[in-house]
Write a protein that holds these residues in place. Sequence first.
Motif, PDB file in Angstrom:
ATOM      1  N   ALA A   1      28.917  -6.717-108.626  1.00 51.55           N
ATOM      2  CA  ALA A   1      27.495  -6.366-108.702  1.00 51.55           C
ATOM      3  C   ALA A   1      27.154  -5.806-110.076  1.00 51.55           C
ATOM      4  O   ALA A   1      26.680  -4.676-110.218  1.00 51.55           O
ATOM      5  CB  ALA A   1      27.147  -5.357-107.611  1.00 51.55           C
ATOM      6  N   SER A   2      27.381  -6.604-111.087  1.00 51.51           N
ATOM      7  CA  SER A   2      27.267  -6.126-112.469  1.00 51.51           C
ATOM      8  C   SER A   2      25.834  -5.687-112.793  1.00 51.51           C
ATOM      9  O   SER A   2      24.849  -6.146-112.197  1.00 51.51           O
ATOM     10  CB  SER A   2      27.706  -7.214-113.438  1.00 51.51           C
ATOM     11  N   ARG A   3      25.759  -4.787-113.752  1.00 57.15           N
ATOM     12  CA  ARG A   3      24.490  -4.223-114.221  1.00 57.15           C
ATOM     13  C   ARG A   3      24.378  -4.440-115.723  1.00 57.15           C
ATOM     14  O   ARG A   3      25.396  -4.608-116.397  1.00 57.15           O
ATOM     15  CB  ARG A   3      24.445  -2.726-113.911  1.00 57.15           C
ATOM     16  N   ALA A   4      23.175  -4.382-116.234  1.00 62.11           N
ATOM     17  CA  ALA A   4      22.993  -4.532-117.679  1.00 62.11           C
ATOM     18  C   ALA A   4      23.809  -3.483-118.447  1.00 62.11           C
ATOM     19  O   ALA A   4      24.333  -3.754-119.529  1.00 62.11           O
ATOM     20  CB  ALA A   4      21.516  -4.426-118.035  1.00 62.11           C
ATOM     21  N   ALA A   5      23.960  -2.301-117.855  1.00 60.69           N
ATOM     22  CA  ALA A   5      24.718  -1.228-118.506  1.00 60.69           C
ATOM     23  C   ALA A   5      26.215  -1.526-118.594  1.00 60.69           C
ATOM     24  O   ALA A   5      26.948  -0.832-119.305  1.00 60.69           O
ATOM     25  CB  ALA A   5      24.510   0.088-117.753  1.00 60.69           C
ATOM     26  N   ASP A   6      26.670  -2.555-117.887  1.00 55.22           N
ATOM     27  CA  ASP A   6      28.087  -2.942-117.985  1.00 55.22           C
ATOM     28  C   ASP A   6      28.364  -3.759-119.233  1.00 55.22           C
ATOM     29  O   ASP A   6      29.519  -4.062-119.540  1.00 55.22           O
ATOM     30  CB  ASP A   6      28.508  -3.767-116.757  1.00 55.22           C
ATOM     31  N   THR A   7      27.321  -4.155-119.937  1.00 56.34           N
ATOM     32  CA  THR A   7      27.493  -4.906-121.177  1.00 56.34           C
ATOM     33  C   THR A   7      28.325  -4.093-122.154  1.00 56.34           C
ATOM     34  O   THR A   7      27.968  -2.972-122.512  1.00 56.34           O
ATOM     35  CB  THR A   7      26.128  -5.242-121.807  1.00 56.34           C
ATOM     36  N   ALA A   8      29.463  -4.670-122.552  1.00 56.82           N
ATOM     37  CA  ALA A   8      30.426  -3.953-123.402  1.00 56.82           C
ATOM     38  C   ALA A   8      31.598  -4.891-123.663  1.00 56.82           C
ATOM     39  O   ALA A   8      31.659  -5.993-123.121  1.00 56.82           O
ATOM     40  CB  ALA A   8      30.927  -2.683-122.709  1.00 56.82           C
ATOM     41  N   SER A   9      32.527  -4.418-124.470  1.00 52.61           N
ATOM     42  CA  SER A   9      33.814  -5.104-124.615  1.00 52.61           C
ATOM     43  C   SER A   9      34.822  -4.422-123.717  1.00 52.61           C
ATOM     44  O   SER A   9      34.820  -3.187-123.598  1.00 52.61           O
ATOM     45  CB  SER A   9      34.302  -5.056-126.066  1.00 52.61           C
ATOM     46  N   TYR A  10      35.663  -5.215-123.101  1.00 50.50           N
ATOM     47  CA  TYR A  10      36.669  -4.697-122.181  1.00 50.50           C
ATOM     48  C   TYR A  10      38.051  -5.081-122.698  1.00 50.50           C
ATOM     49  O   TYR A  10      38.289  -6.239-123.057  1.00 50.50           O
ATOM     50  CB  TYR A  10      36.443  -5.251-120.770  1.00 50.50           C
TER      51      TYR A  10
END
Lengths: 112, 112
Positions: free
Chosen positions: B78-87
């Motif tokens: 249930a991804s969110r825009a705030a999950d945008t990042a490098s992992y």
Amino acid sequence: DAGITQSPRHKVTETGTPVTLRCHQTENHRYMYWYRQDPGHGLRLIHYSYGVKDTDKGEVSDGYSVSRSKTEDFLLTLESATSSQTSVYFCAIRESTNYGYTFGSGTRLTVV
Amino acid sequence: SQQGEEDPQALSIQEGENATMNCSYKTSINNLQWYRQNSGRGLVHLILIRSNEREKHSGRLRVTLDTSKKSSSLLITASRAADTASYFCAHQIPGSARQLTFGSGTQLTVLP
């Protein structure tokens, strides 16, 4: 989380000059690390420390030295900066609870 | 190099979808960890899985580890825009001074 600060946040220096980056922690953690981050390479370990005056080399240590004279401070020195050392440098400590790392905010170093 | 590999290098999904990132490594390990890095910031520890564990959950994160295949996956549900990042995945090898070897990272973009 450990208080961990890096200084400076940004630096531009000339080729051939020495540069020292500082990492400071406030919670007495034993293990400290210096990484560099470059596009396409992720993070690569430069040097690490497992106690005062106890340091060892990482994967990309050539051209770098470190010192740890106090538990709270871990210094990274570029002995004679080269353009290939332009990078973002991160310091990290190892948490004793969850064994994860806590990272500083990084130092963006540009060698011109 | 002992660096791990991550796949895919970049992933773009819609908000609400699940995101899966994969990581492979080359050696035997003590544990494997996942980190998130927002643009211009340091890495943040997300989750650690030990070599004798196969699956671990933390909130919307699910990590699996297959030591026979030397691989791990990170699922963000249930991804969110705030999950945008490098992992980034990182593994710790036995006998090391707790240093982590990082993969090259997956850039996740969650579109609103």
